[in-house]
Design an enzyme around this catalytic site. Structure first.
Site, PDB file in Angstrom:
ATOM      1  N   ASN A 124       0.819  -1.220   0.000  1.00  0.00           N
ATOM      2  CA  ASN A 124       0.000   0.000   0.000  1.00  0.00           C
ATOM      3  C   ASN A 124       0.853   1.271   0.000  1.00  0.00           C
ATOM      4  O   ASN A 124       0.554   2.222  -0.719  1.00  0.00           O
ATOM      5  CB  ASN A 124      -0.942   0.001   1.211  1.00  0.00           C
ATOM      6  CG  ASN A 124      -1.895  -1.193   1.200  1.00  0.00           C
ATOM      7  OD1 ASN A 124      -1.960  -1.911   0.210  1.00  0.00           O
ATOM      8  ND2 ASN A 124      -2.599  -1.410   2.300  1.00  0.00           N
ATOM      9  N   THR A 169     -16.986  35.555 -32.421  1.00  0.00           N
ATOM     10  CA  THR A 169     -17.733  35.128 -31.235  1.00  0.00           C
ATOM     11  C   THR A 169     -18.964  34.413 -31.794  1.00  0.00           C
ATOM     12  O   THR A 169     -19.478  34.816 -32.843  1.00  0.00           O
ATOM     13  CB  THR A 169     -18.180  36.320 -30.353  1.00  0.00           C
ATOM     14  OG1 THR A 169     -19.026  37.171 -31.127  1.00  0.00           O
ATOM     15  CG2 THR A 169     -16.993  37.139 -29.850  1.00  0.00           C
ATOM     16  N   HIS A 170     -19.383  33.375 -31.150  1.00  0.00           N
ATOM     17  CA  HIS A 170     -20.507  32.558 -31.650  1.00  0.00           C
ATOM     18  C   HIS A 170     -20.228  32.027 -33.056  1.00  0.00           C
ATOM     19  O   HIS A 170     -21.144  31.757 -33.813  1.00  0.00           O
ATOM     20  CB  HIS A 170     -21.818  33.358 -31.667  1.00  0.00           C
ATOM     21  CG  HIS A 170     -22.071  34.134 -30.417  1.00  0.00           C
ATOM     22  ND1 HIS A 170     -22.773  33.637 -29.348  1.00  0.00           N
ATOM     23  CD2 HIS A 170     -21.663  35.386 -30.049  1.00  0.00           C
ATOM     24  CE1 HIS A 170     -22.820  34.545 -28.385  1.00  0.00           C
ATOM     25  NE2 HIS A 170     -22.146  35.608 -28.782  1.00  0.00           N
ATOM     26  N   SER A 291      -8.851   9.784 -48.397  1.00  0.00           N
ATOM     27  CA  SER A 291     -10.024   8.922 -48.285  1.00  0.00           C
ATOM     28  C   SER A 291      -9.797   7.714 -49.171  1.00  0.00           C
ATOM     29  O   SER A 291      -9.238   7.828 -50.259  1.00  0.00           O
ATOM     30  CB  SER A 291     -11.272   9.684 -48.734  1.00  0.00           C
ATOM     31  OG  SER A 291     -12.280   8.766 -49.134  1.00  0.00           O
ATOM     32  N   LYS A 297     -10.105  13.860 -51.532  1.00  0.00           N
ATOM     33  CA  LYS A 297     -10.142  14.248 -50.129  1.00  0.00           C
ATOM     34  C   LYS A 297      -8.759  14.362 -49.495  1.00  0.00           C
ATOM     35  O   LYS A 297      -7.878  13.554 -49.728  1.00  0.00           O
ATOM     36  CB  LYS A 297     -10.951  13.225 -49.317  1.00  0.00           C
ATOM     37  CG  LYS A 297     -12.445  13.243 -49.575  1.00  0.00           C
ATOM     38  CD  LYS A 297     -13.146  14.523 -49.116  1.00  0.00           C
ATOM     39  CE  LYS A 297     -13.290  14.618 -47.617  1.00  0.00           C
ATOM     40  NZ  LYS A 297     -14.213  13.609 -47.058  1.00  0.00           N
ATOM     41  N   ASN A 299      -8.026  14.832 -45.548  1.00  0.00           N
ATOM     42  CA  ASN A 299      -8.770  14.959 -44.297  1.00  0.00           C
ATOM     43  C   ASN A 299      -7.883  15.377 -43.125  1.00  0.00           C
ATOM     44  O   ASN A 299      -6.743  14.919 -43.013  1.00  0.00           O
ATOM     45  CB  ASN A 299      -9.445  13.619 -43.962  1.00  0.00           C
ATOM     46  CG  ASN A 299     -10.508  13.255 -44.973  1.00  0.00           C
ATOM     47  OD1 ASN A 299     -11.145  14.133 -45.558  1.00  0.00           O
ATOM     48  ND2 ASN A 299     -10.682  11.957 -45.200  1.00  0.00           N
ATOM     49  N   GLU A 304      -8.660  15.913 -35.771  1.00  0.00           N
ATOM     50  CA  GLU A 304      -9.906  15.219 -35.416  1.00  0.00           C
ATOM     51  C   GLU A 304      -9.664  14.191 -34.324  1.00  0.00           C
ATOM     52  O   GLU A 304     -10.456  14.038 -33.392  1.00  0.00           O
ATOM     53  CB  GLU A 304     -10.494  14.510 -36.645  1.00  0.00           C
ATOM     54  CG  GLU A 304     -11.111  15.456 -37.662  1.00  0.00           C
ATOM     55  CD  GLU A 304     -11.608  14.690 -38.884  1.00  0.00           C
ATOM     56  OE1 GLU A 304     -12.820  14.693 -39.121  1.00  0.00           O
ATOM     57  OE2 GLU A 304     -10.785  14.082 -39.591  1.00  0.00           O
ATOM     58  N   TYR A 331      -6.643   2.226   2.525  1.00  0.00           N
ATOM     59  CA  TYR A 331      -6.503   1.616   1.208  1.00  0.00           C
ATOM     60  C   TYR A 331      -7.669   0.677   0.928  1.00  0.00           C
ATOM     61  O   TYR A 331      -8.115  -0.064   1.813  1.00  0.00           O
ATOM     62  CB  TYR A 331      -5.175   0.835   1.113  1.00  0.00           C
ATOM     63  CG  TYR A 331      -5.015   0.153  -0.238  1.00  0.00           C
ATOM     64  CD1 TYR A 331      -4.517   0.857  -1.328  1.00  0.00           C
ATOM     65  CD2 TYR A 331      -5.409  -1.171  -0.426  1.00  0.00           C
ATOM     66  CE1 TYR A 331      -4.412   0.261  -2.573  1.00  0.00           C
ATOM     67  CE2 TYR A 331      -5.308  -1.782  -1.668  1.00  0.00           C
ATOM     68  CZ  TYR A 331      -4.810  -1.061  -2.741  1.00  0.00           C
ATOM     69  OH  TYR A 331      -4.711  -1.645  -3.976  1.00  0.00           O
ATOM     70  N   LYS A 339      -4.686   3.217 -12.087  1.00  0.00           N
ATOM     71  CA  LYS A 339      -3.513   3.226 -12.958  1.00  0.00           C
ATOM     72  C   LYS A 339      -3.817   3.372 -14.442  1.00  0.00           C
ATOM     73  O   LYS A 339      -3.197   4.168 -15.133  1.00  0.00           O
ATOM     74  CB  LYS A 339      -2.672   1.981 -12.700  1.00  0.00           C
ATOM     75  CG  LYS A 339      -1.818   2.163 -11.468  1.00  0.00           C
ATOM     76  CD  LYS A 339      -1.269   0.868 -11.011  1.00  0.00           C
ATOM     77  CE  LYS A 339      -1.392   0.647  -9.536  1.00  0.00           C
ATOM     78  NZ  LYS A 339      -2.623   1.069  -8.864  1.00  0.00           N
TER      79      LYS A 339
HETATM   80  N1  ARG Z   1      -1.669  -3.586  -6.853  1.00  0.00           N
HETATM   81  C1  ARG Z   1      -2.251  -2.737  -5.850  1.00  0.00           C
HETATM   82  C2  ARG Z   1      -2.698  -1.408  -6.430  1.00  0.00           C
HETATM   83  O1  ARG Z   1      -2.406  -1.170  -7.527  1.00  0.00           O
HETATM   84  C3  ARG Z   1      -1.248  -2.408  -4.789  1.00  0.00           C
HETATM   85  C4  ARG Z   1      -1.143  -3.479  -3.801  1.00  0.00           C
HETATM   86  C5  ARG Z   1      -2.021  -3.324  -2.643  1.00  0.00           C
HETATM   87  N2  ARG Z   1      -2.811  -4.501  -2.635  1.00  0.00           N
HETATM   88  C6  ARG Z   1      -3.333  -4.997  -1.543  1.00  0.00           C
HETATM   89  N3  ARG Z   1      -3.976  -6.076  -1.650  1.00  0.00           N
HETATM   90  N4  ARG Z   1      -3.196  -4.428  -0.379  1.00  0.00           N
HETATM   91  O2  ARG Z   1      -3.354  -0.642  -5.763  1.00  0.00           O
END
Ligand code: ARG
Length: 491
Positions: A124, A169-170, A291, A297, A299, A304, A331, A339
């Protein structure tokens, strides 16, 4: 061997590091569902660095012997090289990056010594530390990308000080502006985005490592030692906050989302401006595609896609805000969902900055098309009203008189500038000169010499400020890179 014992035997996969408490193997669907190694491997570099700092601290306070410290550090360094060269094999059964590295350390230096590394720490506080280091480095990379884009914009602005187009504007023609002034507006927005990333980096000063699972440690850890080794100025102050919080990640995602919104607005203009209806610019071949069906075309796919990816980057912020909003301290495994949004926003933003920089640097400006659009006399209506104000007429009264003048021109298909003094007096007795004298394109631009306005000198001064600001900030970022004690490379 009893049935129970043989179950236990089978349930003890040598790979798992949580040991004695478990009697059964993890279900394979659960293993797949809970594993994070296929994405958190992006943190490997930081995880190794964090473990090395932790091992050194453990020896520093006398919790592990010098020989063990050396073996652990050398083992981790080897693992770092294996990861860098792609020789490391990541095992989903080992769940996450922390256990993959620790398990490999057991192979490299043996379980007895390797088993001492996890003293006084938890995954953690490890993950919180890895993330802080990652965010610090990635915010710097984003800042660098922003400075490159600002440099491209200021350099194109310098070329187009005297290119005039309507400001809108607009999306209705409003008043004439210099193209330099228009692009400098984005330079300002992007300058604030870079400053927000800088603020975030300046806030990442505290090291979570040593907070343990959530309550600290009974062991005599020296958290200041670890913090300093990893380039932080101090340890986090509260062990529970250390493992429970993701506001730095949210700040990163929110800054990335705001910056993407700015890139999306630049993109939107590139798309509109490159249409036949506007014809203001042509994107270079290197930043357009054709295209498969229509041979004519060309593009604007790059802007985009930047505009399209902005949706995902905004979504990433909303995703993590939603993950966090109901979590009790401290935690919770939900937080593993932080992530992918972070990595995705980071790489999307950096890529978007790079291609936008290239598109701006290489596009061709159709100066004539812009000038034609800016020659619309209606763009000078405000100037007529301000001429009356200079003659002592209250602005509201002037606005009303010029409004009637404009309506008359529209109804009779007249150019505003063709009206004589006499014609104008029909709308307000104070008019003292023909429209062509009171309202010219040049005066409309040059007359606006207030700070932030369109006069040439004003724009040149703003451009110079923007250029030197950008150079100073780029230099400062480069200086910080070389002075980072951990050698962290903000790309
Ligand atoms: N892999 C976990 C995370 O990305 C971190 C580890 C904590 N996991 C846990 N079972 N206490 O948050």
């Amino acid at each position: 061997m009893s049935q129970q014992e043989s179950d236990r035997e089978e349930a003890k996969p040598s790979t798992k590091l949580w040991g004695g408490r478990f009697e059964q193997k993890t279900d394979s669907a659960v293993e797949r569902f809970t594993a994070s190694i296929h994405f958190d491997r992006a943190l490997a570099r930081f995880d190794v660095r964090g473990s090395i700092a932790h091992a050194r601290m453990l020896h520093h306070v006398g919790l592990i012997a010098a020989d063990d410290e050396r073996a652990i550090v050398e083992g981790l360094e080897q693992i770092g090289r294996e990861i860098e060269t792609g020789a490391f094999s990541f095992d989903p059964a080992l769940e996450d990056i922390h256990m993959n590295i620790e398990s490999r350390l057991r192979d490299v230096i043996g379980p007895d010594i390797a088993g001492r590394l996890h003293t006084g720490r938890s995954r953690n506080d490890q993950i919180a530390t890895d993330l802080s280091m990652y965010l610090r480095e990635t915010a710097a990379a984003a800042e660098r990308g922003i400075y490159e884009l600002r440099r491209a914009l200021t350099s194109r602005a310098r070329e187009h000080l005297d290119t005039v187009l309507p400001g809108y504007t607009h999306l209705q023609r409003a008043q004439p502006v210099r193209l330099a002034h228009h692009w400098l507006a984005f330079v300002e927005m992007l300058g604030r985005d870079a400053a927000r990333f800088g603020d975030l980096r300046a806030r990442i000063t505290q090291c979570p490592l040593g907070a343990g699972a959530m309550a600290g440690s009974t062991l005599p850890l020296d958290r200041e030692h670890t913090a300093a080794a990893l380039g932080f100025s101090e340890p986090t102050a509260n062990s529970m906050d250390s493992v429970a919080s993701r506001d730095l990640a949210l700040e990163f995602l929110s800054t990335a989302a705001i910056c993407m919104v700015h890139l999306s607005r630049i993109s939107e203009e590139l798309v509109i401006w490159s249409s036949a209806e506007f014809g203001f610019i042509e994107l270079s071949d290197a930043y357009s595609t054709g295209s498969s069906l229509m041979p004519q075309k060309k593009n604007p796919d790059v802007p985009e896609i930047v505009r399209g990816k902005t949706g995902r980057v905004i979504g990433n912020l909303v995703a993590l805000l939603t993950v966090m909003k109901g979590l009790p301290l401290t935690y919770n495994r939900d937080m593993q969902e932080d992530k992918e949004p972070i990595f995705d926003s980071a790489s999307t933003l950096c890529d978007a900055l790079e291609v936008t920089t290239g598109a701006i640097a290489t596009l061709q400006v159709n100066v004539d098309a812009m000038a034609r659009a800016a020659s619309d006399a209606m763009l000078l209506a405000t100037d007529l009203a301000e001429a009356l104000v200079r003659l002592g007429v209250p602005f509201r009264e002037a606005h009303e008189a010029v409004g009637r003048t404009v309506a008359h021109c529209v109804k009779n298909d007249l150019d505003l500038r063709s009206l004589s003094t006499q014609d104008l007096r029909g709308f307000h007795p104070a008019f003292d000169a023909p429209a062509a004298e009171l309202a010219t394109l040049d005066a409309a631009l040059e007359g606006r010499s207030t700070i932030g306005g369109t006069a040439r000198n004003t724009v040149v001064a703003a451009l110079e400020v923007a250029e030197s600001d950008n150079t100073r900030r780029m230099d400062e970022l480069n200086r910080q890179k070389t002075s980072d004690p951990t050698g962290a490379d903000p790309r």
